[in-house]
Design a protein around this motif. Structure first.
Motif, short mmCIF file in Angstrom:
data_model
loop_
_atom_site.label_atom_id
_atom_site.label_comp_id
_atom_site.label_asym_id
_atom_site.label_seq_id
_atom_site.Cartn_x
_atom_site.Cartn_y
_atom_site.Cartn_z
N ASP A 1 0.83 -1.21 0.00
CA ASP A 1 0.00 0.00 0.00
C ASP A 1 0.86 1.26 0.00
N ARG A 2 1.98 1.20 0.66
CA ARG A 2 2.86 2.38 0.76
C ARG A 2 3.96 2.37 -0.30
N GLU A 3 3.87 1.40 -1.21
CA GLU A 3 4.80 1.29 -2.34
C GLU A 3 6.27 1.23 -1.92
N ILE A 4 6.52 0.41 -0.92
CA ILE A 4 7.88 0.16 -0.44
C ILE A 4 8.34 -1.18 -1.02
N LYS A 5 9.55 -1.24 -1.50
CA LYS A 5 10.08 -2.48 -2.08
C LYS A 5 10.53 -3.44 -0.98
#
Length: 72
Positions: A13-17
């Motif tokens: 959801d927070r677009e963290i890899k």
């Protein structure tokens, strides 16, 4: 919902890899992916780091509550 599913969901959801999360926890991406699949359990210290990173409660990550109450 299992804790590893919630951790994966909040990361996506927070677009963290995965590689960024792995660096936070001091491991590599392939090992971190096993956490998100529930293959390897996470320690309390790791869950705490993730809670602080995302500013949510550990209770939320663990599925005890359904609202990601921020940490103050």
């Amino acid at each position: 919902m299992e804790y590893y599913e919630r951790i994966r969901g909040i990361r996506e959801d927070r677009e963290i890899k995965q590689s960024e999360m792995a660096a936070l926890l001091g491991t590599d991406q392939s090992y971190y992916s096993k956490y998100e699949r529930g293959v390897h359990p996470m320690t309390a210290v790791q869950i705490k780091k993730i809670a602080v990173f995302f500013n949510v409660s550990a209770d939320y990550l663990l599925g005890i509550i359904d609202t990601p109450d921020p940490i103050f």
